[in-house]
Design a protein around this motif. Structure first.
Motif, mmCIF file in Angstrom:
data_model
loop_
_atom_site.group_PDB
_atom_site.id
_atom_site.type_symbol
_atom_site.label_atom_id
_atom_site.label_comp_id
_atom_site.label_asym_id
_atom_site.label_seq_id
_atom_site.Cartn_x
_atom_site.Cartn_y
_atom_site.Cartn_z
ATOM 1 N N ALA A 90 -33.028 13.066 2.456
ATOM 2 C CA ALA A 90 -33.355 14.489 2.438
ATOM 3 C C ALA A 90 -32.149 15.287 2.929
ATOM 4 N N PRO A 91 -31.776 16.344 2.221
ATOM 5 C CA PRO A 91 -30.558 17.076 2.559
ATOM 6 C C PRO A 91 -30.699 17.993 3.764
ATOM 7 N N ASP A 92 -31.921 18.264 4.214
ATOM 8 C CA ASP A 92 -32.090 19.263 5.267
ATOM 9 C C ASP A 92 -32.578 18.659 6.582
ATOM 10 N N GLU A 93 -32.082 17.476 6.916
ATOM 11 C CA GLU A 93 -32.370 16.925 8.235
ATOM 12 C C GLU A 93 -31.600 17.719 9.293
ATOM 13 N N ASP A 94 -32.154 17.777 10.486
ATOM 14 C CA ASP A 94 -31.580 18.559 11.580
ATOM 15 C C ASP A 94 -30.475 17.751 12.266
ATOM 16 N N GLU A 95 -29.320 17.742 11.639
ATOM 17 C CA GLU A 95 -28.212 16.925 12.145
ATOM 18 C C GLU A 95 -27.803 17.329 13.558
ATOM 19 N N GLN A 96 -27.735 18.632 13.816
ATOM 20 C CA GLN A 96 -27.324 19.094 15.145
ATOM 21 C C GLN A 96 -28.312 18.638 16.215
ATOM 22 N N GLY A 97 -29.610 18.790 15.920
ATOM 23 C CA GLY A 97 -30.624 18.380 16.882
ATOM 24 C C GLY A 97 -30.596 16.890 17.147
ATOM 25 N N ILE A 98 -30.397 16.115 16.079
ATOM 26 C CA ILE A 98 -30.324 14.658 16.211
ATOM 27 C C ILE A 98 -29.150 14.264 17.089
ATOM 28 N N GLU A 99 -28.008 14.901 16.878
ATOM 29 C CA GLU A 99 -26.818 14.551 17.648
ATOM 30 C C GLU A 99 -26.942 14.982 19.102
ATOM 31 N N LEU A 100 -27.587 16.113 19.359
ATOM 32 C CA LEU A 100 -27.809 16.542 20.743
ATOM 33 C C LEU A 100 -28.710 15.553 21.477
ATOM 34 N N SER A 101 -29.752 15.108 20.809
ATOM 35 C CA SER A 101 -30.662 14.153 21.433
ATOM 36 C C SER A 101 -29.975 12.811 21.635
ATOM 37 N N ARG A 102 -29.142 12.413 20.689
ATOM 38 C CA ARG A 102 -28.405 11.169 20.850
ATOM 39 C C ARG A 102 -27.510 11.239 22.097
ATOM 40 N N ALA A 103 -26.829 12.354 22.279
ATOM 41 C CA ALA A 103 -25.960 12.510 23.450
ATOM 42 C C ALA A 103 -26.773 12.417 24.741
ATOM 43 N N TYR A 104 -27.964 12.997 24.737
ATOM 44 C CA TYR A 104 -28.820 12.933 25.926
ATOM 45 C C TYR A 104 -29.262 11.497 26.205
ATOM 46 N N ILE A 105 -29.648 10.771 25.160
ATOM 47 C CA ILE A 105 -30.044 9.366 25.324
ATOM 48 C C ILE A 105 -28.871 8.563 25.898
ATOM 49 N N TYR A 106 -27.673 8.818 25.386
ATOM 50 C CA TYR A 106 -26.498 8.121 25.905
ATOM 51 C C TYR A 106 -26.298 8.421 27.388
ATOM 52 N N SER A 107 -26.575 9.658 27.791
ATOM 53 C CA SER A 107 -26.404 10.002 29.212
ATOM 54 C C SER A 107 -27.372 9.204 30.085
ATOM 55 N N LEU A 108 -28.567 8.918 29.570
ATOM 56 C CA LEU A 108 -29.525 8.097 30.320
ATOM 57 C C LEU A 108 -29.018 6.664 30.450
ATOM 58 N N VAL A 109 -28.449 6.129 29.365
ATOM 59 C CA VAL A 109 -27.882 4.775 29.419
ATOM 60 C C VAL A 109 -26.712 4.735 30.390
ATOM 61 N N GLN A 110 -25.854 5.740 30.311
ATOM 62 C CA GLN A 110 -24.670 5.765 31.172
ATOM 63 C C GLN A 110 -25.047 5.870 32.642
ATOM 64 N N ALA A 111 -26.159 6.555 32.938
ATOM 65 C CA ALA A 111 -26.630 6.630 34.323
ATOM 66 C C ALA A 111 -27.067 5.259 34.819
ATOM 67 N N GLU A 112 -27.668 4.463 33.932
ATOM 68 C CA GLU A 112 -28.061 3.100 34.308
ATOM 69 C C GLU A 112 -26.822 2.233 34.560
ATOM 70 N N VAL A 113 -25.819 2.384 33.700
ATOM 71 C CA VAL A 113 -24.573 1.635 33.879
ATOM 72 C C VAL A 113 -23.929 2.001 35.217
ATOM 73 N N ALA A 114 -23.930 3.295 35.527
ATOM 74 C CA ALA A 114 -23.345 3.742 36.792
ATOM 75 C C ALA A 114 -24.102 3.176 37.991
ATOM 76 N N ALA A 115 -25.401 2.882 37.775
ATOM 77 C CA ALA A 115 -26.230 2.322 38.847
ATOM 78 C C ALA A 115 -26.132 0.796 38.918
ATOM 79 N N GLY A 116 -25.304 0.203 38.030
ATOM 80 C CA GLY A 116 -25.068 -1.225 38.114
ATOM 81 C C GLY A 116 -25.759 -2.082 37.071
ATOM 82 N N ILE A 117 -26.458 -1.452 36.106
ATOM 83 C CA ILE A 117 -27.125 -2.210 35.043
ATOM 84 C C ILE A 117 -26.230 -2.188 33.807
ATOM 85 N N PRO A 118 -25.748 -3.343 33.344
ATOM 86 C CA PRO A 118 -24.892 -3.352 32.150
ATOM 87 C C PRO A 118 -25.637 -2.767 30.949
ATOM 88 N N SER A 119 -24.915 -2.107 30.060
ATOM 89 C CA SER A 119 -25.568 -1.512 28.897
ATOM 90 C C SER A 119 -26.254 -2.567 28.035
#
Length: 212
Positions: A90-119
């Motif tokens: 579909a040509p009208d997927e919300d690419e910007q919204g998807i990428e913003l949410s992806r960045a947020y999910i990555y921040s949650l993973v990175q917080a776990e890594v910073a706390a000592g849990i390997p990705s």
């Protein structure tokens, strides 16, 4: 959407020594609270004592499919028709919204890594929109993760998906589980099948289970 305000996710601490984390992402119109009973059930079986569970909350955004009404969502959906045909790019997927949410999910993973849990000890999972985000974010991640679960979900931005995977393709061998009901009225079963087919053709290890 760049000024989105986000509530802190729900966190369920492990009962034993913390060695792994599951981030489970809810679907459209829901919140992390919607999956809290499931997590409590999983923890009550005393088989995941080392696992911390994180249930993030999507921000309220206008959803075009619902007349622009604001509700918790990881990205906008233009119409049911768009969702039904996403497997055919579909040509009208919300690419910007998807990428913003992806960045947020990555921040949650990175917080776990910073706390000592390997990705590699972090699993991304989710339902519907959340499952779609888990598959997309997991397979395009610039770090290795432990596994991906997508329930009633599909492959986002599939036309350009292959171009979005890092050149080192760290998650080429990361196991992906997709579970889908064969009469799902919203995320149609053929769309899930097409998504699984596309991922398999790209070389990913997908386990697909149909629920009658």
């Amino acid at each position: 959407m760049s000024s989105i305000r986000r509530a802190a996710p729900m966190v369920f601490a492990p009962s034993g020594r913390h060695t792994a984390t599951v981030i489970f992402i809810h679907g459209l119109g829901d919140s992390g609270h919607g999956w809290s009973e499931a997590v409590q059930h999983w923890q009550s079986r005393n088989k995941l004592n080392e696992v911390k569970f994180i249930l993030p909350h999507a921000p309220a955004i206008p959803i075009t499919m619902n007349g622009g009404f604001q509700m918790p969502g990881w990205f906008d959906i233009k119409s049911i028709d768009t969702l039904s045909h996403a497997a055919r790019a579909a040509p009208d997927e919300d690419e910007q919204g998807i990428e913003l949410s992806r960045a947020y999910i990555y921040s949650l993973v990175q917080a776990e890594v910073a706390a000592g849990i390997p990705s590699e000890r972090v699993v991304l999972g989710g339902f519907s929109q959340g499952g779609a985000m888990s598959i997309f974010a997991g397979l395009t991640a610039p770090f290795k993760i432990g596994g991906i679960v997508g329930l009633s979900s599909w492959l986002l931005l599939n036309r350009t998906f292959a171009e979005r995977v890092p050149t080192d393709s760290l998650n080429r061998d990361t196991p992906v589980f997709m579970g889908h009901g064969d009469r799902d009225p919203l995320v149609l079963y053929p769309m899930a099948q097409a998504s699984e087919k596309k991922l398999t053709e790209l070389g990913y290890k997908v386990s697909f289970k149909t629920y009658p």
